[in-house]
Design an enzyme around this catalytic site. Structure first.
Site, PDB file in Angstrom:
ATOM      1  N   ARG A  96       0.870  -1.179   0.000  1.00 14.51           N
ATOM      2  CA  ARG A  96       0.000   0.000   0.000  1.00 14.51           C
ATOM      3  C   ARG A  96       0.901   1.221   0.000  1.00 14.51           C
ATOM      4  O   ARG A  96       2.116   1.104   0.127  1.00 14.51           O
ATOM      5  CB  ARG A  96      -1.024  -0.025   1.137  1.00 14.51           C
ATOM      6  CG  ARG A  96      -0.661  -0.689   2.418  1.00 14.51           C
ATOM      7  CD  ARG A  96       0.472  -0.045   3.168  1.00 14.51           C
ATOM      8  NE  ARG A  96       0.258   1.379   3.329  1.00 14.51           N
ATOM      9  CZ  ARG A  96       1.192   2.278   3.538  1.00 14.51           C
ATOM     10  NH1 ARG A  96       2.464   1.906   3.611  1.00 14.51           N
ATOM     11  NH2 ARG A  96       0.931   3.553   3.681  1.00 14.51           N
ATOM     12  N   GLN A 122      -1.842   2.431   9.924  1.00 14.67           N
ATOM     13  CA  GLN A 122      -0.565   2.510   9.203  1.00 14.67           C
ATOM     14  C   GLN A 122       0.488   3.266  10.014  1.00 14.67           C
ATOM     15  O   GLN A 122       1.686   3.006   9.881  1.00 14.67           O
ATOM     16  CB  GLN A 122      -0.756   3.219   7.848  1.00 14.67           C
ATOM     17  CG  GLN A 122      -1.517   2.434   6.806  1.00 14.67           C
ATOM     18  CD  GLN A 122      -2.985   2.764   6.813  1.00 14.67           C
ATOM     19  OE1 GLN A 122      -3.559   3.155   7.838  1.00 14.67           O
ATOM     20  NE2 GLN A 122      -3.625   2.622   5.668  1.00 14.67           N
ATOM     21  N   ASP A 156      -2.052  10.794  -2.187  1.00 13.35           N
ATOM     22  CA  ASP A 156      -2.450   9.741  -3.127  1.00 13.35           C
ATOM     23  C   ASP A 156      -2.815  10.305  -4.489  1.00 13.35           C
ATOM     24  O   ASP A 156      -2.715   9.626  -5.504  1.00 13.35           O
ATOM     25  CB  ASP A 156      -3.621   8.940  -2.564  1.00 13.35           C
ATOM     26  CG  ASP A 156      -3.134   8.059  -1.425  1.00 13.35           C
ATOM     27  OD1 ASP A 156      -3.046   8.569  -0.279  1.00 13.35           O
ATOM     28  OD2 ASP A 156      -2.775   6.899  -1.685  1.00 13.35           O
ATOM     29  N   ASN A 199      -5.447  12.321   0.493  1.00 10.67           N
ATOM     30  CA  ASN A 199      -4.520  11.510   1.294  1.00 10.67           C
ATOM     31  C   ASN A 199      -5.352  10.737   2.324  1.00 10.67           C
ATOM     32  O   ASN A 199      -6.580  10.876   2.386  1.00 10.67           O
ATOM     33  CB  ASN A 199      -3.457  12.393   1.965  1.00 10.67           C
ATOM     34  CG  ASN A 199      -2.341  11.563   2.577  1.00 10.67           C
ATOM     35  OD1 ASN A 199      -1.786  10.677   1.927  1.00 10.67           O
ATOM     36  ND2 ASN A 199      -1.997  11.823   3.832  1.00 10.67           N
TER      37      ASN A 199
HETATM   38  O1  MRU Z   1      -4.447   3.153   2.238  1.00 11.74           O
HETATM   39  P1  MRU Z   1      -2.981   3.384   2.095  1.00 11.74           P
HETATM   40  O2  MRU Z   1      -2.175   2.836   3.214  1.00 11.74           O
HETATM   41  O3  MRU Z   1      -2.478   2.939   0.737  1.00 11.74           O
HETATM   42  O4  MRU Z   1      -2.830   4.955   2.149  1.00 11.74           O
HETATM   43  C1  MRU Z   1      -1.555   5.526   2.033  1.00 11.74           C
HETATM   44  C2  MRU Z   1      -1.554   6.992   2.159  1.00 11.74           C
HETATM   45  O5  MRU Z   1      -2.560   7.633   2.307  1.00 11.74           O
HETATM   46  C3  MRU Z   1      -0.223   7.655   2.016  1.00 11.74           C
HETATM   47  O6  MRU Z   1      -0.166   8.813   2.780  1.00 11.74           O
HETATM   48  C4  MRU Z   1      -0.006   8.021   0.543  1.00 11.74           C
HETATM   49  O7  MRU Z   1      -0.250   6.933  -0.279  1.00 11.74           O
HETATM   50  C5  MRU Z   1       1.359   8.514   0.298  1.00 11.74           C
HETATM   51  S1  MRU Z   1       2.564   7.229   0.414  1.00 11.74           S
HETATM   52  C6  MRU Z   1       4.065   7.881   0.029  1.00 11.74           C
END
Ligand code: MRU
Length: 382
Positions: free
Chosen positions: A84, A234, A275, A285
């Site tokens: 992810r 996370q 994102d 994000n």
């Molecule tokens: O759901 P996830 O864990 O994929 O979400 C990740 C995020 O929101 C991060 O902040 C984003 O992808 C940037 S990663 C460098």
């Protein structure tokens, strides 16, 4: 250091359906560590004609790598969040496209194209919000179409080389983000971050964590407040894990403590990843980022977004056009398989939110630091 590969389904809470999606074998392989000083684990690698994905669902307690030999398996590893983070998803999808080319038995490159289009469709359907996914599959597809006259053996090599290039470029972009962002952190800076935008979410080093790692490498005294990041944790599971491995001082906080620490004057700046960034600077994000930005505004704390240019979606004018992933209610009503809400209660689970550009102090990309008005600055770096 060795990591163990487990049969899918043998770990509590992991679906046995993974067996149908290309888990290749069970044996121990050395974990690949990136070549920076942060002792980071690598989220995705190519090895023995398979895409190897570090299963981030199991961190920080187990280091398990699953190897995928089918594009369905690679897509499933993204959908189920084994891998992810926007840039890491993009790199994984690029390797998924390369996998199709490398394992194809077609006699010409032209004959490989239909399978590549299918793979792009399957991979693009895995998660909707991070634009890096579509950027990477689109780049791999364009590379294939450019090289369609090449003999098929060379075509296979070219496709793999392009996936490796996407990975290498992402690592380099993160390191550049680190260099551009580090000076924004004040002396003895206390930085708050949300979710995981570190080495695990990228090809290495990280976006939001890039400036933090750079400051640490330079020997600067910094401290990081890590938002736990409900519901998927996370922050608690991944950011705390990798900062600790890198020797960066940190304090883990629950998301609802952020205002408290800002109000006490204990946060000097916020750095988050992204994102998808719209042409006007609106940023999608991890859910909770918008709230942090409003809090930062109320406390006159700088709110920085760190992301490579592959996260900019110049085709959409503003954040209202960014598709927001809705994930399972179960990820909110349970924690690590243990139900915390009464049986029968359904939870909402938008996985991302959109922070309006007006709340963002600057966007740090590999080409430099962009400030409002974002339209012109983003157009210049794209
Ligand atoms: O759901 P996830 O864990 O994929 O979400 C990740 C995020 O929101 C991060 O902040 C984003 O992808 C940037 S990663 C460098």
């Amino acid at each position: 250091m060795q990591v163990q590969l487990y049969h899918a389904g043998s770990i509590a809470g992991i679906s046995t359906s993974e067996n149908r999606c290309g888990i290749l074998y069970v044996r121990s392989v050395p974990t690949l560590y990136s070549e920076n000083t942060m002792n980071q684990l690598v989220s995705v690698t190519w090895h023995d004609n398979a895409v190897h994905v570090l299963d981030q669902r199991l961190l920080p307690h187990q280091e398990v790598v699953n190897a995928y030999t089918t594009v369905a398996g690679v897509a499933d590893s993204i959908r189920t969040m084994q891998v992810r983070g926007a840039p890491a998803i993009g790199c994984t999808a690029a390797y998924g496209m390369a996998l199709v080319a490398v394992t194809s038995t077609a006699k010409t490159a032209t004959e490989v194209l239909p399978a590549l289009f299918d793979a792009q469709r399957v991979l693009d359907a895995s998660r909707p919000t991070a634009v890096n996914l579509f950027w990477a599959t689109g780049r791999m597809m364009a590379h294939a179409q450019r090289n369609v006259e090449v003999p098929v053996a060379a075509f296979r090599s070219l496709m793999l080389a392009e996936a490796h290039a996407i990975f290498a470029e992402d690592l380099a972009m993160c390191q550049a983000i680190g260099r551009h962002g580090e000076p924004l952190i004040p002396a003895r800076g206390r930085v708050l971050t949300h979710c995981n935008a570190g080495g695990l979410a990228t090809a290495g080093y990280g976006t939001a964590l890039g400036p933090i790692y750079r400051a640490h490498e330079l020997g600067r005294a910094i401290h990081v407040y890590v938002d736990e990041t409900r519901p998927y944790l996370q922050g608690a599971r991944l950011t705390a894990f990798e900062l600790q491995r890198g020797g960066v001082p940190l304090t883990l906080i629950t998301d609802n403590m952020a205002a408290y620490f800002m109000g006490k004057g204990l946060v000097d700046c916020i750095i988050v990843g992204a994102d998808r960034i719209a042409a006007n600077g609106d940023v999608a994000n991890k859910i909770g980022t918008y709230g942090l930005a409003v809090l930062a505004h109320a406390h006159s704390i700088p709110m920085y977004v760190a992301a490579p240019t592959s996260t900019i979606d110049a085709r959409i004018s503003d954040g209202s056009m960014i598709p927001i992933e809705e994930r399972s209610s179960d990820e909110v009503t349970t924690i690590q398989g243990v139900r915390i809400a009464p049986a029968g209660v359904i939870a909402a689970h938008p996985a991302f939110d959109v922070t309006p550009a007006k709340y963002i102090t600057a966007i740090i990309c590999e080409k430099g630091v962009i400030r409002a008005p974002y339209g012109a600055g983003l157009a210049e770096v794209c």
